[in-house]
Design an enzyme around this catalytic site. Structure first.
Site, PDB file in Angstrom:
ATOM      1  N   HIS A 128      -6.969  10.388  -0.014  1.00 26.53           N
ATOM      2  CA  HIS A 128      -5.854  10.931   0.382  1.00 26.53           C
ATOM      3  C   HIS A 128      -4.506  10.032  -0.389  1.00 26.53           C
ATOM      4  O   HIS A 128      -4.968   9.296  -0.981  1.00 26.53           O
ATOM      5  CB  HIS A 128      -5.753  10.651   1.808  1.00 26.53           C
ATOM      6  CG  HIS A 128      -5.728   9.316   2.352  1.00 26.53           C
ATOM      7  ND1 HIS A 128      -4.237   8.809   2.496  1.00 26.53           N
ATOM      8  CD2 HIS A 128      -6.639   8.932   3.041  1.00 26.53           C
ATOM      9  CE1 HIS A 128      -4.827   7.548   2.924  1.00 26.53           C
ATOM     10  NE2 HIS A 128      -6.062   7.378   3.372  1.00 26.53           N
ATOM     11  N   CYS A 171      -9.211   3.684   3.914  1.00 25.69           N
ATOM     12  CA  CYS A 171     -10.217   3.637   3.127  1.00 25.69           C
ATOM     13  C   CYS A 171      -9.533   3.840   1.684  1.00 25.69           C
ATOM     14  O   CYS A 171      -9.033   2.982   1.034  1.00 25.69           O
ATOM     15  CB  CYS A 171     -11.249   4.733   3.462  1.00 25.69           C
ATOM     16  SG  CYS A 171     -12.133   4.271   4.850  1.00 25.69           S
TER      17      CYS A 171
END
Length: 227
Positions: free
Chosen positions: A186, A202
């Site tokens: 993202h 992450c």
């Protein structure tokens, strides 16, 4: 399916429930150098940085231009010889290296700088992009709210997409064995984190880069995370 996500900045020491599947999934901008190194890749990066990192006024939430000349060149988008050996179209994440590769035909790849949360160093495996979202909604997990109710409690019902949203401009939702792994690739509202390890989360990218990856990688794209 909810838009609950586990990648926003969180206090150190936060744990994550392991996702059980046949093969474990690994997933989890840069501080400006003292000298201007922005021209280091000029002419051989394969991109016009003034163009690709320029303002994006047509976005739902317009993005300003990035000051790419003040960034470590290693985190900037670049065309390189493919170092992965994977099939064209595959996304390969190398958390330790802080790079993500989108494999191209002809032995080439597009390399992007990434920021990696602690969970990104703890897993490795293969996954598939089975959902994509523009300016995604973010909801902190109950564990995050319990740990820091002052910081996260106000967003218990979720945060709409926008420039302050921790997921940034786009999100690729990774599935494993047909199930949502809770891991995402993202954007970010903290661009200076790209090229660094964070306390949680992450794989995050510059908003300009996740928009580019989002446009290139469709649903069904294979993802390999290498520890």
């Amino acid at each position: 399916m909810t838009d609950r996500d586990r990648f926003a900045p969180a206090p150190a020491g936060m744990t994550r429930r392991a996702f059980v599947a046949t093969a474990p999934l690994a997933l989890a901008a840069c501080a400006a150098p003292s000298m201007d190194m922005g021209d280091l890749f000029a002419g051989d990066s394969g991109f016009d940085y003034s163009e690709i990192y320029g303002a994006k006024p047509n976005e739902k939430f317009p993005l300003p231009a990035m000051n790419w000349r003040n960034l470590d060149p290693s985190v900037l988008r670049r065309r390189v010889a493919d170092p992965t050996g994977e099939a064209p179209g595959t996304i390969v994440v190398r958390p330790v290296e802080k790079h993500l590769y989108l494999v191209q035909s002809g032995g080439q790849a597009i390399r992007y700088g990434i920021g990696v949360g602690r969970e990104g160093f703890e897993w490795s495996g293969r996954a598939t992009v089975q959902r994509k979202a523009q300016w995604p909604r973010w909801t902190p997990t109950p564990a995050m709210i319990r740990r820091n109710p002052t910081l996260y409690g106000r967003w218990a019902s979720g945060m709409d997409g926008g420039l302050q949203n921790p997921l940034g401009a786009r999100a690729l939702y990774l599935y494993q064995g047909g199930r949502d792994s809770s891991y995402r690739i993202h954007g970010t509202n903290e661009p200076r984190s790209i090229g660094h390890a964070m306390s949680s989360g992450c794989i995050r990218m510059f908003n300009h880069d996740i928009i580019d990856l989002y446009d290139r990688a469709g649903v069904g794209t294979r993802v390999l995370i290498k520890g």
